[in-house]
Design a protein around this motif. Structure first.
Motif, PDB file in Angstrom:
ATOM      1  N   ARG A 236      30.525 110.607 -31.836  1.00 56.03           N
ATOM      2  CA  ARG A 236      29.581 111.084 -32.855  1.00 56.03           C
ATOM      3  C   ARG A 236      29.006 109.964 -33.739  1.00 56.03           C
ATOM      4  NH1 ARG A 236      30.569 116.937 -33.721  1.00 56.03           N
ATOM      5  NH2 ARG A 236      32.174 117.505 -32.211  1.00 56.03           N
TER       6      ARG A 236
ATOM      7  N   GLU B 158      30.172 113.601 -22.819  1.00 57.24           N
ATOM      8  CA  GLU B 158      31.524 113.750 -23.352  1.00 57.24           C
ATOM      9  C   GLU B 158      31.840 112.632 -24.339  1.00 57.24           C
ATOM     10  OE1 GLU B 158      30.899 113.333 -19.955  1.00 57.24           O
ATOM     11  OE2 GLU B 158      30.785 115.487 -19.558  1.00 57.24           O
TER      12      GLU B 158
ATOM     13  N   ARG C  45      29.674 110.794 -26.045  1.00 57.91           N
ATOM     14  CA  ARG C  45      28.842 110.925 -27.244  1.00 57.91           C
ATOM     15  C   ARG C  45      29.395 112.006 -28.166  1.00 57.91           C
ATOM     16  NH1 ARG C  45      22.262 110.789 -27.516  1.00 57.91           N
ATOM     17  NH2 ARG C  45      22.111 110.850 -29.772  1.00 57.91           N
ATOM     18  N   ASP C  46      29.849 113.108 -27.595  1.00 56.84           N
ATOM     19  CA  ASP C  46      30.455 114.173 -28.405  1.00 56.84           C
ATOM     20  C   ASP C  46      31.723 113.683 -29.089  1.00 56.84           C
ATOM     21  OD1 ASP C  46      28.457 115.960 -27.744  1.00 56.84           O
ATOM     22  OD2 ASP C  46      29.657 116.999 -26.216  1.00 56.84           O
ATOM     23  N   ARG C  47      32.492 112.875 -28.403  1.00 56.23           N
ATOM     24  CA  ARG C  47      33.772 112.395 -28.948  1.00 56.23           C
ATOM     25  C   ARG C  47      33.570 111.440 -30.120  1.00 56.23           C
ATOM     26  NH1 ARG C  47      36.107 109.546 -24.674  1.00 56.23           N
ATOM     27  NH2 ARG C  47      36.395 111.582 -23.724  1.00 56.23           N
TER      28      ARG C  47
ATOM     29  N   THR D 233      21.851 109.596 -24.441  1.00 55.85           N
ATOM     30  CA  THR D 233      22.780 110.265 -23.546  1.00 55.85           C
ATOM     31  C   THR D 233      22.283 110.182 -22.111  1.00 55.85           C
ATOM     32  OG1 THR D 233      23.432 111.828 -25.272  1.00 55.85           O
ATOM     33  CG2 THR D 233      23.910 112.480 -23.015  1.00 55.85           C
TER      34      THR D 233
END
Length: 126
Positions: free
Chosen positions: A103, A97, A99-101, A45
């Motif tokens: 996964r 954002e 990376r969260d989306r 990240t």
């Protein structure tokens, strides 16, 4: 620095370079038993697009100095998700954002993680 002799060594080297440039939450997934196109997927990240670009540039510069060029690089223009493919290792640098989306760690949940804790020489008793 000499070129690593193994794909694990390359994964550790790439993770170290990314870490030195401030990448966070670096994960190396050992996908050797799952796919045929690479040995390790690294996910890191970057705080923002500017830092993502700096990480990508530093990884490529350091490995180019050793004569190692990526087979492909994607996402550099947008810099929300950059992929740098060194065949044995593929690095994904993502903004929080993105990376969260996507996964990726959950997508590759069956892949074991490589422990990236720096290896320190054993201290001599004295």
């Amino acid at each position: 620095m000499s070129a690593p002799a193994s794909s694990e060594g390359l994964a550790r080297q790439i993770a170290g370079i990314a870490d030195a440039k401030g990448a966070e939450d670096i994960v190396a997934l050992d996908v050797r038993g799952l796919v045929g196109y690479t040995d390790y997927l690294l996910v890191a990240t970057a705080r923002n697009q500017r830092q993502a670009k700096a990480i990508q540039e530093e990884v490529q510069r350091a490995l180019k100095d050793e004569g190692r060029l990526p087979s492909r690089t994607e996402g550099v223009r947008e810099a929300d998700w950059m992929l740098i493919d060194y065949l044995d290792c593929v690095l994904h640098v993502m903004t929080p954002e993105t990376r969260d989306r996507y996964r990726l760690e959950q997508l590759w949940g069956e892949a074991p993680s490589l422990d990236l804790t720096p290896r320190r020489p054993l201290a001599a008793d004295g």
